[in-house]
Design an enzyme around this catalytic site. Structure first.
Site, PDB file in Angstrom:
ATOM      1  N   GLU A 409       0.858  -1.197   0.000  1.00 41.27           N
ATOM      2  CA  GLU A 409       0.000   0.000   0.000  1.00 41.27           C
ATOM      3  C   GLU A 409       0.882   1.230   0.000  1.00 41.27           C
ATOM      4  OE1 GLU A 409      -3.041   0.519   2.996  1.00 41.27           O
ATOM      5  OE2 GLU A 409      -3.660  -1.579   2.844  1.00 41.27           O
TER       6      GLU A 409
HETATM    7  C1  NOJ Z   1      -4.197   1.420   5.599  1.00 43.81           C
HETATM    8  C2  NOJ Z   1      -5.346   0.499   5.404  1.00 43.81           C
HETATM    9  O1  NOJ Z   1      -4.844  -0.781   5.226  1.00 43.81           O
HETATM   10  C3  NOJ Z   1      -6.241   0.879   4.235  1.00 43.81           C
HETATM   11  O2  NOJ Z   1      -7.401   0.130   4.322  1.00 43.81           O
HETATM   12  C4  NOJ Z   1      -6.524   2.353   4.233  1.00 43.81           C
HETATM   13  O3  NOJ Z   1      -7.346   2.722   3.174  1.00 43.81           O
HETATM   14  C5  NOJ Z   1      -5.218   3.108   4.184  1.00 43.81           C
HETATM   15  N1  NOJ Z   1      -4.460   2.794   5.354  1.00 43.81           N
HETATM   16  C6  NOJ Z   1      -5.370   4.598   4.075  1.00 43.81           C
HETATM   17  O4  NOJ Z   1      -5.741   5.134   5.286  1.00 43.81           O
END
Ligand code: NOJ
EC number: 3.2.1.21
Length: 563
Positions: A409
């Protein structure tokens, strides 16, 4: 077996040297733009999670999760928003597949809603319609050559399991394992990339320390450690189940997605500050990564800090539980690759925290501040500090023995203009490229967050991370690619930032010296984004991104952009 003191000392020294190397970089060096491409086969992906996009919260037999219960009863989320409908992905699978195909991603990271598959959390409640939904999604991805990267648990615990104490109870280890076992058996013929748990540190701290996320337990000194202990064991057990029963036949890999900020020392020339920054890394990332990727046990910094504090607090034993030797052996090495979620950098300095109340946060003995020179994003405390990503990746390489790394991510919520998101990706991906090409970090994939605007947990729909806009006022939830989707499409197409023709001559001259970078900084280096519809850009089929027109209007160069 624990490493010898000498080796540990050496390792720590390496990490210090690393911090020094980067922290003494001049601002100019830090901002240099690096042209280059990622290795062939690099996995470009995009992410979502079940509760954030699916909606259908009680459709076709789905059971409630702790997020359903929380959002339907709290008034702490802006506009009292919830994920009841969200992007309605449960009913709009084809639209999602179309967008993924148009974006040309190589992988799609999504999560399974546990209570859609097992409404009460256990196998006896199996809901075939939920399984069918994921089968359709997975089959659709495979048909388009997109690798499913599947998170088994992204925070939405079945409410029924919370009622029997959730992650506070060690019984969850077997219950989670049985759910994972079912998913491996059911989807593993097509899913080759599994992530057991998303951001266990967030679950432990926000769910059981701060208590601002479900299950909303406020107990900062004890329960986060207990819950983390169970999460680590649950992860390890699921790993072994995959390893013992499925790996040989299915040939996939399995890991856990850990969240890591980069913690920059306030003063790199003061040893105590460097040690504090290292400790900050150990408390957040090392809490989980050290047992899993190193020796089955918590980092020394954690054992030492919590143990000492507990003693001074006159407690009979450390608030940090300990693993038996058997458990350590079971836990160590239970991840095939390193998956990291990264959003920001914080500056830390030493501080002797109060002994009361007992708290994981004060156990760290540090103060945090924002990085002063970086642009803000919409989310408080999440400044866009791209160079922090390169440092983080190097730290992981040093600390965990040069693992293969996937960024699972990375992204930003922006206040006004999607153009800022474009700048975010440009700068962050370039830092990832530097880590890979210049520092030898074995980066294997990058996942942009998020696939589309979606329910952003405690922020509801106020701050959005999507590369696709979703109109939440329209029952059809129409999706439209933003400018950032086009930009990301181009990065994927080019596999990074190849040196443009008009720069080549200049670059050749520079190659005679030692400079491998463009002299452009991120801000000066043009975007080089084709605004053509990608379908005119070499796609042979009819799938294309249709640009969100309002956003093109807004594109402009910022007067000053300090990357
Ligand atoms: C981490 C989380 O895993 C995800 O679900 C979220 O959208 C992002 N942070 C952004 O805050």
């Amino acid at each position: 077996m624990d490493q010898c003191l000498h080796c540990r000392g050496l390792q720590r020294l390496c990490r210090f040297l690393l911090l020094q190397k980067f922290s003494s970089q001049s601002n100019f060096d830090r901002q240099m733009y690096h042209y280059g491409t990622f290795p062939e086969g690099f996995s470009w992906g995009i992410s979502s999670s079940a509760y954030q996009i699916e909606g259908g919260w009680n459709a076709d037999g789905k059971g409630p999760s702790i997020w359903d219960r929380f959002t339907q009863t709290t008034n702490t989320i802006p506009d009292n928003a919830n994920g009841n409908v969200a992007c309605d992905s449960y009913n709009r699978l084809n639209e999602d597949l179309y967008m993924l195909r148009a974006l040309r991603v190589k992988s799609y990271r999504f999560s399974l809603s546990w209570s859609r598959i097992f409404p009460d959390g256990t196998r006896k409640s199996l809901n075939q319609k939920g399984v069918d939904y994921y089968n359709r999604l997975i089959d659709g991805l495979i048909a388009y050559n997109i690798e499913p990267m599947v998170t088994l648990y992204h925070w939405d615990l079945p409410e029924a399991l919370q009622k029997v104490n959730g992650w506070e109870s060690a019984e969850m280890i077997d219950i989670f394992n049985d759910y994972c076992d079912f998913c491996f058996a059911t989807f593993g013929d097509r899913v080759k990339f599994w992530i057991t748990i998303n951001q266990p540190q967030t679950i432990a701290w926000s769910g059981y320390g701060l208590g601002n996320m479900p299950p909303n337990v406020v107990d900062p000194g004890y329960r986060p450690y207990i819950v983390a202990h169970n999460l680590i064991k649950a992860h390890a057990k699921a790993y072994h189940t995959y390893d013992d029963k499925y790996r040989q036949l299915q040939g996939g890999l399995i890991s856990i997605a850990l969240n890591a900020d980069w913690f920059e020392p306030a003063d790199v020339n003061v040893v105590r500050e460097v040690v504090t920054a290292d400790r900050a890394m150990q408390f957040q990332l090392g809490w989980f990564a050290h047992p899993i990727f190193k020796n089955g046990d918590y980092p020394d910094a954690l054992k030492w800090q919590v143990g000492n504090k507990s003693e001074i607090q006159s407690l009979p034993q450390s608030r940090l539980p300990s693993f038996t030797e058997e458990e350590k052996n079971f836990i160590k090495g239970t991840a095939d690759v390193f998956c990291v979620n990264h959003y920001t950098t914080r500056v830390v300095s030493y501080f002797t925290a109060a002994l009361q109340p007992h708290s994981y946060e004060s156990d760290r003995d540090m103060r945090e501040a924002e990085e002063p020179d970086s642009p803000t994003t919409a989310i408080p405390n999440q400044k866009a500090v791209a160079w922090g990503l390169r440092r983080l990746l190097n730290w992981i390489k040093e600390e965990y023995g040069d693992p293969e790394i996937y960024i699972t991510e990375n992204g930003a919520a922006v206040e006004w203009d999607d153009f800022e998101r474009v700048m975010f990706y440009k700068a962050y991906i370039d830092e990832a490229l530097k880590a890979n090409n210049l520092d030898g970090v074995r980066l294997r994939g990058y996942t942009a967050t998020a696939f589309m605007d979606s329910f952003e947990w405690l922020y509801g729909y106020k701050f959005l991370f999507g590369l696709h806009h979703v109109d939440f006022t329209n029952p059809d939830r129409p999706r439209t690619p933003k400018y950032s989707a086009h930009y990301y499409y181009n990065i994927i197409k080019d596999n990074g930032f190849p040196l443009p023709d008009d720069e080549k001559m200049l670059h050749d001259c520079r190659q005679t010296g030692l400079v491998h970078h463009s002299f452009d900084t991120s801000s000066a280096q043009p975007l080089r984004l084709s605004t053509n519809c990608p379908s005119q850009n070499g796609c042979t089929d009819q799938v294309s991104l249709t640009l969100l027109s309002s956003n093109t209007q807004k594109v402009r160069w910022p007067a000053v952009w300090k990357y």
